[in-house]
Write a protein that holds these residues in place. Structure first.
Motif, PDB file in Angstrom:
ATOM      1  N   UNK A   1       0.825  -1.204   0.000  1.00 27.05           N
ATOM      2  CA  UNK A   1       0.000   0.000   0.000  1.00 27.05           C
ATOM      3  C   UNK A   1       0.867   1.264   0.000  1.00 27.05           C
ATOM      4  N   UNK A   2       1.990   1.218   0.691  1.00 29.02           N
ATOM      5  CA  UNK A   2       2.904   2.363   0.695  1.00 29.02           C
ATOM      6  C   UNK A   2       3.528   2.554  -0.686  1.00 29.02           C
ATOM      7  N   UNK A   3       3.881   1.442  -1.344  1.00 30.68           N
ATOM      8  CA  UNK A   3       4.432   1.519  -2.697  1.00 30.68           C
ATOM      9  C   UNK A   3       3.435   2.178  -3.646  1.00 30.68           C
ATOM     10  N   UNK A   4       2.170   1.791  -3.547  1.00 31.41           N
ATOM     11  CA  UNK A   4       1.152   2.388  -4.408  1.00 31.41           C
ATOM     12  C   UNK A   4       0.962   3.866  -4.080  1.00 31.41           C
ATOM     13  N   UNK A   5       0.974   4.209  -2.807  1.00 29.95           N
ATOM     14  CA  UNK A   5       0.777   5.602  -2.405  1.00 29.95           C
ATOM     15  C   UNK A   5       1.928   6.498  -2.870  1.00 29.95           C
ATOM     16  N   UNK A   6       3.161   5.990  -2.799  1.00 26.04           N
ATOM     17  CA  UNK A   6       4.335   6.792  -3.163  1.00 26.04           C
ATOM     18  C   UNK A   6       4.427   7.051  -4.661  1.00 26.04           C
ATOM     19  N   UNK A   7       4.003   6.109  -5.491  1.00 26.48           N
ATOM     20  CA  UNK A   7       4.244   6.208  -6.928  1.00 26.48           C
ATOM     21  C   UNK A   7       2.971   6.287  -7.767  1.00 26.48           C
ATOM     22  N   UNK A   8       1.804   6.466  -7.146  1.00 30.91           N
ATOM     23  CA  UNK A   8       0.557   6.448  -7.916  1.00 30.91           C
ATOM     24  C   UNK A   8       0.485   7.591  -8.933  1.00 30.91           C
TER      25      UNK A   8
END
Length: 452
Positions: free
Chosen positions: A261-268
């Motif tokens: 979820x953090x990966x998606x939030x950082x690079x969305x």
């Protein structure tokens, strides 16, 4: 005989059969014969009645629904796919009298897998539907006649019931006029009445009163009975076959979704800007499933008789819920896709599946299925295998729960995952290793970059 003529006059198509050229035609004195009530006896001894004065038999027969001038064209059921032999005429999108364009849908056929449109081959006016809703149709079945001309003599007003739709041709008009003459002639003849005396009276038996212990069923007025759609029938058969064939067993695990979820939030934002699509969680699980299938190839295999077929490719089916039922479009060669390719293909297939425009080929095959019940709020489930595959992964909703991390209790977004597999082929050891690989990749996506 008079009642027979009256019935035939109400059915123009049937009346045409009386004057169809046959092998007894040589016994007629001639076919251009005035009058309506003159009988003609053929060699076979059967009486035939001439309904249409001064009309040649060949001229009359050529006025049937198949136009020799080429004005009428047929709209037929198209080819529905290699594995589909028939379908159900679900609904009409137009009605007689409506003007249609070339390739405009006029009806829909529901098959075991998808809904297919029946389109108009030419621009014109719908003259008549020759099939009814609920009929079982095959490729090539005639559904409607389309008139390419817009003249008023071939226009048909919409009828209240589809079963009474008839083309308003000159032949039909002449039958109506002959019917009126026949009814006028029959009015002068005496009616024969039969009076039945001493008719025995039959007393209706009173319905038995239910006993106090007999269960009271709800009245029928509180129920609604509708035919089961073909897609739902097909789903029911396949799932029951799966339950009867496979030795189904389900094992569970839980996944900490914090890092994904953090990966998606950082690079969305950067992901949308470069690839034109949103970064979701499904692409992470597809990549994790691909890694799991590569480390445990038996999960990607299937039993065929007394043999085991190992697939050297990975085609992942994505279960998509639609208003008409569950469909499973396939991501071909998922092991060769990156995150952007997976997201684009999933979004495209899901939209077309919801609209009912997805093709049969796009749902055929598949070596492994992922079903995400979490989008509907499911906390835990035991999915059923999609034949002829050997396993299915179930995703569920993300719930914040207290977890022990480094000896400290902290809230974490957690998801239960379930793997249902065919225990005839896959042992518990391989199933647990597969789920552990899913957990490792989702909790730390950097493993994919380092191939760890």
């Amino acid at each position: 005989m008079a009642s027979r003529l009256a019935r035939m006059a109400r059915r123009p198509a049937a009346a045409l059969l009386l004057l169809k050229p046959c092998r007894h035609a040589r016994s007629y004195s001639h076919h251009i014969f005035p009058g309506i009530t003159t009988p003609v006896r053929s060699n076979s001894g059967r009486e035939r009645i001439r309904l249409f004065p001064m009309i040649s038999q060949y001229e009359l027969w050529s006025r049937s629904f198949s136009s020799d001038s080429g004005d009428l064209v047929e709209a037929v059921v198209p080819f529905m796919g290699e594995s589909i032999t028939d379908g159900t005429l679900a609904s009409f999108l137009k009605k007689p009298g409506d003007r249609v364009a070339v390739d405009e849908p006029i009806a829909q056929v529901e098959t075991d897998k998808v809904t297919i449109d029946v389109v108009s081959p030419e621009a014109g006016i719908i003259e008549q539907f020759v099939a009814k809703e609920g009929d079982t149709v095959t490729p090539g079945t005639k559904v409607a006649f389309i008139s390419k001309s817009a003249s008023s003599d071939t226009h048909v007003a919409p009828s209240e019931e589809k079963s009474d739709q008839v083309v308003s041709t000159p032949v039909a008009k002449e039958v109506d006029s002959q019917k009126t003459d026949l009814e006028t002639e029959m009015k002068g003849k005496p009616k024969v009445e039969v009076e039945i005396k001493d008719k025995p009276k039959v007393l209706a038996a009173a319905p038995p009163k239910p006993s106090a212990s007999e269960p009271q069923l709800p009245p029928k007025e509180r129920e609604t009975r509708v035919p089961m759609p073909r897609l739902r029938k097909r789903i029911a058969v396949r799932l029951k076959d799966s339950q009867n064939t496979f030795a189904l067993l389900t094992t569970f695990n839980e996944v900490d979704m914090t890092n994904l979820m953090k990966l998606r939030s950082d690079y969305k934002d950067a992901f949308v800007e470069k690839h034109g699509t949103k970064l979701g969680l499904m692409s992470g699980f597809v990549k994790a499933a691909v890694s799991g299938l590569q480390t445990q190839p038996i999960v990607n295999a299937v039993i065929d008789g007394e043999d085991i077929i190992y697939r050297d490719y990975i085609d992942i089916s994505i279960a998509v819920g639609t208003p008409k039922g569950l469909v499973v479009p396939v991501l071909r060669d998922a092991d060769k896709m990156n995150f952007a390719d997976i997201e684009k293909n999933i979004n495209n297939l899901a939209k077309r599946a919801s609209k009912g425009t997805i093709s049969i080929d796009e749902m055929a095959g598949g070596t492994f299925t992922i079903s995400n019940g979490g989008v509907y709020g499911s906390l835990l489930s035991t999915p059923i295998i999609n034949p002829p595959q050997s396993a299915i992964l179930g995703m569920h909703s993300i719930v914040s729960r207290p977890m022990v991390v480094g000896g400290v209790v902290v809230p974490r977004p957690m998801m239960y995952i379930a793997l249902t597999y065919d225990h005839r082929l896959i042992d518990g050891r391989e199933a647990v290793y597969f789920l552990r690989r899913i957990k490792e990749v989702v909790e730390d996506p950097r493993r994919l970059l380092l191939d760890l």
